[in-house]
Write an enzyme that holds these catalytic residues in place. Structure first.
Site, PDB file in Angstrom:
ATOM      1  N   HIS A 300       0.848  -1.200   0.000  1.00 27.83           N
ATOM      2  CA  HIS A 300       0.000   0.000   0.000  1.00 27.83           C
ATOM      3  C   HIS A 300       0.876   1.239   0.000  1.00 27.83           C
ATOM      4  CE1 HIS A 300      -2.536   3.142   2.177  1.00 27.83           C
ATOM      5  NE2 HIS A 300      -3.191   2.910   1.046  1.00 27.83           N
ATOM      6  N   SER A 301       0.566   2.173  -0.895  1.00 28.85           N
ATOM      7  CA  SER A 301       1.129   3.506  -0.887  1.00 28.85           C
ATOM      8  C   SER A 301       2.665   3.470  -0.907  1.00 28.85           C
ATOM      9  CB  SER A 301       0.588   4.266   0.335  1.00 28.85           C
ATOM     10  OG  SER A 301       0.809   5.649   0.205  1.00 28.85           O
ATOM     11  N   GLN A 302       3.324   4.050   0.097  1.00 26.33           N
ATOM     12  CA  GLN A 302       4.786   4.033   0.157  1.00 26.33           C
ATOM     13  C   GLN A 302       5.329   2.615   0.032  1.00 26.33           C
ATOM     14  OE1 GLN A 302       6.650   4.328   3.979  1.00 26.33           O
ATOM     15  NE2 GLN A 302       8.187   5.791   3.265  1.00 26.33           N
ATOM     16  N   GLY A 304       4.273   0.393  -1.764  1.00 29.92           N
ATOM     17  CA  GLY A 304       4.226  -0.036  -3.153  1.00 29.92           C
ATOM     18  C   GLY A 304       5.548   0.132  -3.863  1.00 29.92           C
TER      19      GLY A 304
END
Length: 464
Positions: A300-302, A304
């Site tokens: 998720h997010s960072q 990724g």
């Protein structure tokens, strides 16, 4: 005081061979079972006295999954004996009906919602990675990563699922929603996955030391604008579509709302340097995969951007990547906004390109608009260098309808595809799933999204 017949839905006695009787006490639900199943009134001592047998010969079993107590004791006379009048043992239950159960044992109040764990078979935790640093007379360990493992009673999936959180978060974002509902970790355990939860190095239970570098955090106002009350933002046009953040009333998603306050309490310090965090996370994940074997990454997010680097380091052990709104767009560059990170395209640290790249400045790029109504993002000039270690790793990128990522995740997908990576791209609204922001694993329809991910993982790993 209630009798046993009042608290049970079914009471049965029967033969257990020619020399034993078995009694089944079935309670109507798990709550009633928990209140009465350990009562001394139906314990081995009471049963022994009632049927005139030695207490040590009474067998007493609790089956909480079925809300059943099973009791076995030896017959006074064998089945079929000359003086035996209950050939099949079916009349013995009558003596149990009037047992006085007394007042149920008090159950401590639980001040928060809890999630049923009936499919969980076991759990454990450990640390991976890390090395000693500092002067010989005063060393500390740096770079280690906390890992928790959840094992279902029935493992039905071929590969474990490793959940990697984003900036400002820890593994708690997968465990339970801020309004107390089931999180993705428990959902995936119920589907038969072995699930690993991590706290990134220098985050949460993976210790940070001052020598690791300065940290940053999100203010409450930034969290409101970016994650929880996006419908009031004007920073991106899709924000007005945000409807799935849990809670109700005019304060939903804002300070003072209990759901928001519970979520903001989970926010933690994040190392300022994404590059240093990526280096430590890649190393710790390499150690984890070497220890556990092949797995599917859900990022998720960072997290990724770290997922690409992890697969680059261990391409044979990463069987698929599900990237929920991964850091982007490539080079963190948009129309009218200069580069601000991700200098290796989709990563802050080196990836393996072919032809090789020694310096990210060698990546020649151009602006490209892969979706006509979306912003232009950067990708490589043709012929594009290939991300050779990622080419055999199936990838899914997922974007919420109302998230700030809706404006540019197509750029990340385009960059990866151009570099030879097999990427599927799901905009949730195209699957009939509407109103989600960046923290979709915590939102009201989180399990609907999880089911969509499970379906993709099953299809993408079916041939293994």
């Amino acid at each position: 005081m209630p009798k046993l017949r009042d608290v049970c839905s079914h009471i049965r006695s029967k033969n257990a061979g020619p020399f034993w009787i078995t009694i089944d006490l079935t309670f109507p639900d798990r709550g009633t079972f928990d209140l009465h199943s350990t009562s001394p009134a139906i314990g081995p001592g009471a049963i022994a006295a009632m049927f005139d047998v030695e207490p040590g010969l009474v067998k007493h079993f609790l089956v909480p999954e079925l809300a059943v107590v099973k009791i076995s004791y030896p017959r006074k006379r064998p089945q079929g004996g000359a003086l035996e009048r209950d050939m099949h043992g079916g009349q013995q239950y009558n003596r149990l009906l009037e047992i006085d159960m007394g007042a149920p044992k008090p159950v401590p109040a639980i001040p928060v919602p809890v999630v049923d764990q009936h499919t969980l078979g076991g759990r454990g935790h450990f640390f991976v990675g890390g090395s000693y640093a500092g002067p010989p007379e005063g060393q500390t360990m740096a770079g280690q990563m906390f890992v928790e493992v959840l094992v279902p009673k029935e493992v039905r999936k071929p590969y474990p699922l490793v959940l990697l959180h984003g900036a400002g978060q820890t593994a708690t974002c997968w465990m339970q929603t801020p309004d107390g509902r089931k999180g993705w970790a428990d959902y995936f355990v119920e589907q038969g996955y072995i699930v690993y939860l991590v706290d990134q190095p220098m985050r949460g239970r993976s210790a940070w030391h001052p020598a690791d570098g300065p940290t940053r955090n999100y203010t409450a106002q930034a969290v409101e604008a970016q994650f929880t009350a996006c419908a009031q933002t004007t920073a991106w046009s899709e924000g007005k579509l945000h409807t799935q953040w849990p809670g109700s009333g005019p304060g939903r998603g804002r300070r003072g709302d209990p759901v928001f306050d519970a979520f903001y309490a989970s926010m933690v310090e994040t190392l300022v340097s994404n590059e240093d965090t990526a280096i430590r996370t890649q190393a710790a994940f390499a150690a984890l995969l070497d220890k556990m074997g092949p797995a599917v990454l859900l990022t998720h997010s960072q997290g990724g951007s770290f997922g690409w680097a992890i697969a680059d380091a261990r391409p044979g052990l990463v069987k698929a990547i599900v990237a929920i709104e991964p850091s982007g767009p490539p080079f963190n560059a948009l129309e009218g906004r200069p580069r601000s990170g991700l200098k290796w395209g989709v990563s802050d640290i080196a990836l393996t390109y072919d032809p090789p790249v020694d310096d990210p400045a060698q990546l020649a790029v151009v602006a490209h608009r892969s979706e006509p109504h979306r912003v232009a993002c950067e990708r490589q000039q043709e012929p594009a260098r290939q991300l050779v270690n990622l080419q055999n790793v199936p990838v899914l990128v997922v974007t919420g309808e109302a998230s700030y990522h809706a404006a540019y995740d197509h750029g990340t997908v385009d960059f990866l595809r151009q570099a030879g990576v097999q990427v599927d791209f799901i905009r949730l609204e195209e699957r009939g799933i509407h109103g989600n922001g960046h923290m979709m694993m915590l939102e009201a329809n989180n399990l609907e999204i999880a089911a969509c991910l499970d379906d993709w993982i099953a299809k993408s790993t079916r041939g293994d």
